[in-house]
Design a protein around this motif. Structure first.
Motif, PDB file in Angstrom:
ATOM      1  N   GLY A 296       0.814  -1.213   0.000  1.00 43.69           N
ATOM      2  CA  GLY A 296       0.000   0.000   0.000  1.00 43.69           C
ATOM      3  C   GLY A 296       0.842   1.255   0.000  1.00 43.69           C
ATOM      4  O   GLY A 296       2.072   1.227  -0.152  1.00 43.69           O
ATOM      5  N   ASN A 328      -4.896   1.613  -0.818  1.00 40.21           N
ATOM      6  CA  ASN A 328      -4.862   0.251  -0.305  1.00 40.21           C
ATOM      7  C   ASN A 328      -4.632  -0.741  -1.440  1.00 40.21           C
ATOM      8  O   ASN A 328      -5.169  -0.569  -2.539  1.00 40.21           O
ATOM      9  CB  ASN A 328      -6.181  -0.085   0.397  1.00 40.21           C
ATOM     10  CG  ASN A 328      -6.436   0.826   1.583  1.00 40.21           C
ATOM     11  OD1 ASN A 328      -5.556   1.039   2.405  1.00 40.21           O
ATOM     12  ND2 ASN A 328      -7.635   1.384   1.664  1.00 40.21           N
ATOM     13  N   ARG A 332      -5.037  -7.097   1.007  1.00 40.65           N
ATOM     14  CA  ARG A 332      -4.421  -6.446   2.160  1.00 40.65           C
ATOM     15  C   ARG A 332      -4.930  -7.083   3.441  1.00 40.65           C
ATOM     16  O   ARG A 332      -6.139  -7.221   3.631  1.00 40.65           O
ATOM     17  CB  ARG A 332      -4.762  -4.962   2.147  1.00 40.65           C
ATOM     18  CG  ARG A 332      -4.176  -4.179   3.314  1.00 40.65           C
ATOM     19  CD  ARG A 332      -4.758  -2.794   3.334  1.00 40.65           C
ATOM     20  NE  ARG A 332      -4.214  -2.000   4.419  1.00 40.65           N
ATOM     21  CZ  ARG A 332      -4.830  -0.972   4.982  1.00 40.65           C
ATOM     22  NH1 ARG A 332      -6.024  -0.622   4.544  1.00 40.65           N
ATOM     23  NH2 ARG A 332      -4.277  -0.287   5.965  1.00 40.65           N
TER      24      ARG A 332
END
Length: 635
Positions: A296, A328, A332
């Motif tokens: 990110g 993002n 994630r």
């Protein structure tokens, strides 16, 4: 006159033809052309003064356009192109606040409905002064002569308007009457005085020079966070906070600062050029695509806006930045670790969320720990959902159950955890999260029994204090005396206690309970006890070891004192006293008993006390005599 009063100026001369004014002329700024006048008018000058030939709908230049070789400007060699017309004002439609002096003939001819003096009033000027007929001037290079020429009237008008702050109507009046007739111009001078008229509100004043143009800006991004590959709108708002027109307002190429693995691609947004009047604003917009790698990142946008102050030609510039936008990754992992203790057990939870949009597989927890003090634990259960698979925005929790062992000194446990997994864009690792939990020792009770006096006489009282100390790291609740023994109890009677009946004892603190006993006979006594309570955390029962008080010594006292302490028993034995006084003795009887106390002897029992009373009776001639001494009557 303009510059000393804080105003700037822009001067145009006739530079066309065979007799052009040189560019070195006083305050020369540009050539006199129709496009030049119209182009400058948008700059919202406070005062405009023109001097030229005129007619009802315009003012014209005079150009010696050609020569037949004699070096004389003849009528057929001169042309008169207009430098401003009524139609120009109608097309400009400028909301400018300008005081205009039209130093030309016929510009205010009232019979012509669209005369330029009237048209300009509604389309670019705040007031106009113009001649309704022919106006007269002195040929040649102009200098101020104080004559009633059209140029001198105009000079006086503008000077008073700028320098003195006088209203437009009063200024025109004073300008006309400040001048005299020269050159035998009486008729011509009077015509100039009569045909220059004011259109507009005569009470208006010019005021001071306006503030320069000034630009300010701010930036916003349409959303504060995005997923990699998402497009956002970057908006740049620009406002002219100054007092003059800002021209050529446009941003420089959009710039940005990235953090982490963030990337930026400008999709669209071609800035335009704007002219901003004071207080006016505009907005520039870009469409931008943001991306990032597995870890990110973030992006902050920056813009610089430039322009020109139309009044001073000064360069304008301002800069601003947006807030940071979080980018993002598609996949994630976000982890949060917690540790919650309940008594001697602890639950450790690693909560994991897929903050991206694509599925993450083989999600594994990774937790380590460290200890402090003598604290330790035994794991009784672990997570059953390993490995896990998380779709976009999905979550799971990995849970461990622990049995805590504080050891002799207690302490704490610290945990650190993260999660890993696999995604189509590669391996994924979450952030590391931490948690800790205290592991205190249980409540531990110690008791001490103390006396307020270790040597008393019969009839006196003693306070017995039971002090409970919690040397553990957990509070103890409802602590009470569960075993109580008095060695030598036959010598004592309990007067009150324990007070209070139970206590709560915080970790590292003490609390007390108190008894009161009365000594009855000569001897010794020892008080012993055990206390019991409840561990506030585990609810387990905790008890102290047995504790003994110091030995209490009880000595005999005078019979008179014992008599006072045992009146009921005496009354039971001697019916005459009981019958005369009931169950109470009055103050007189007590005083008499004290009086004869010197005849008492030391006793060690109730029987001895009665024998002493018999001795008292014999000494004073029998029971009747004793009763008389004591202030009572026997039958």
């Amino acid at each position: 006159m303009a510059n000393p009063n804080g105003f700037t100026n822009f001067v145009m001369y006739e530079t066309g033809g065979l007799s052009a004014v040189p560019t070195s002329a006083y305050e020369y700024d540009g050539p006199l052309t129709r496009s030049g006048v119209i182009g400058q008018w948008v700059n919202d000058y406070g005062v405009v003064f023109w001097w030229g030939h005129g007619y009802a709908q315009g003012a014209v230049r005079k150009i010696w356009n050609s020569d037949d070789g004699d070096g004389i400007a003849e009528h057929n060699e001169i042309i008169y192109p207009a430098f401003i017309t009524s139609s120009d004002f109608l097309s400009m439609q400028m909301p400018t606040d300008t005081f205009v002096f039209m130093c030309a003939c016929n510009n205010g001819t009232p019979e012509v409905a669209n005369n330029i003096g009237h048209v300009a009033l509604f389309n670019g000027a705040m007031t106009t002064v113009s001649a309704s007929r022919i106006s007269y001037y002195a040929p040649g290079t102009w200098t101020m002569k104080g004559a009633r020429t059209n140029t001198d009237i105009g000079h006086e008008y503008v000077d008073r308007l700028i320098s003195m702050g006088v209203s437009a109507g009063e200024t025109l009046y004073e300008a006309k009457h400040a001048l005299t007739d020269l050159y035998g111009w009486k008729a011509f001078g009077w015509q100039n005085i009569m045909d220059f008229n004011l259109y507009g509100d005569p009470s208006l004043t010019l005021g001071g020079p306006s503030a320069p143009a000034s630009l300010s800006c701010s930036m916003q991004v349409s959303v504060p966070s995005v997923t990699s590959g998402q497009q956002v709108q970057v908006r740049l708002n620009v406002v002219n906070t100054g007092g003059a027109l800002a021209t050529g307002v446009t941003p420089q190429p959009l710039s940005f600062v990235t953090g982490g693995t963030a990337t930026v691609s400008v999709i669209s947004g071609t800035p335009f050029v704007a002219n901003l009047l004071p207080g006016q604003s505009t907005q520039f917009t870009w469409t931008v695509q943001l991306g990032c790698g597995a870890s990110g990142g973030s992006v902050m946008f920056h813009a610089t806006v430039k322009g020109i102050d139309s009044a001073t030609s000064a360069s304008l510039s301002t800069s601003c930045s947006s807030s940071s936008v979080v980018v993002n990754p598609l996949a994630r992992l976000i982890s949060t670790l917690s540790a919650v203790r309940s008594g001697n057990t602890c639950t450790v939870t690693l909560h994991v969320v897929n903050g991206g949009t694509t599925t993450i597989t083989s999600v594994q927890p990774h937790v380590t720990y460290s200890t402090k003090g003598t604290a330790d634990f035994t794991m009784t259960a672990g997570p059953s959902n390993v490995p896990a698979s998380l779709s976009g925005s999905g979550s799971t929790a990995f849970v461990w159950s622990l049995q805590l062992d504080p050891g002799p000194q207690g302490g704490s446990l610290s945990f650190s955890g993260h999660a890993t997994g696999s995604s189509p864009v590669g391996p994924v690792t979450s952030n590391t999260s931490t948690a800790s939990v205290a592991v205190p020792t249980p409540a531990h009770l110690e008791v001490e029994v103390t006396l307020d006096d270790t040597s008393i006489s019969t009839g006196e009282t003693v306070s017995v204090v039971v002090t409970v100390t919690n040397t553990g790291q957990t509070a103890a609740s409802d602590v009470a005396i569960t075993a109580w023994d008095v060695d030598g109890a036959g010598h004592l009677t309990k007067h009150q206690g324990p007070t209070p009946a139970s206590v709560d004892v915080a970790a590292g603190s003490s609390a007390a309970m108190t008894f009161v006993y009365r000594a009855m006979t000569q001897g010794t006594a020892v008080f012993s006890c055990v206390v019991t309570g409840e561990d506030a955390s585990t609810l387990a029962e905790v008890s102290s070891a047995r504790a003994d008080s110091p030995q209490l010594s009880i000595s005999a006292t005078l019979v008179s004192t014992l008599l006072l302490e045992r009146l009921d028993d005496i009354n039971t034995y001697y019916a005459c006293v009981r019958q005369s006084m009931g169950t109470y003795w009055d103050d007189g009887a007590m005083s008499q008993l004290a009086f004869v106390s010197e005849h008492m002897e030391y006793v060690t029992s109730f029987e001895d006390m009665l024998a002493a009373y018999d001795h008292l009776a014999m000494s004073y001639g029998g029971v009747q005599d004793v009763a008389l001494i004591l202030g009572v009557t026997c039958p």
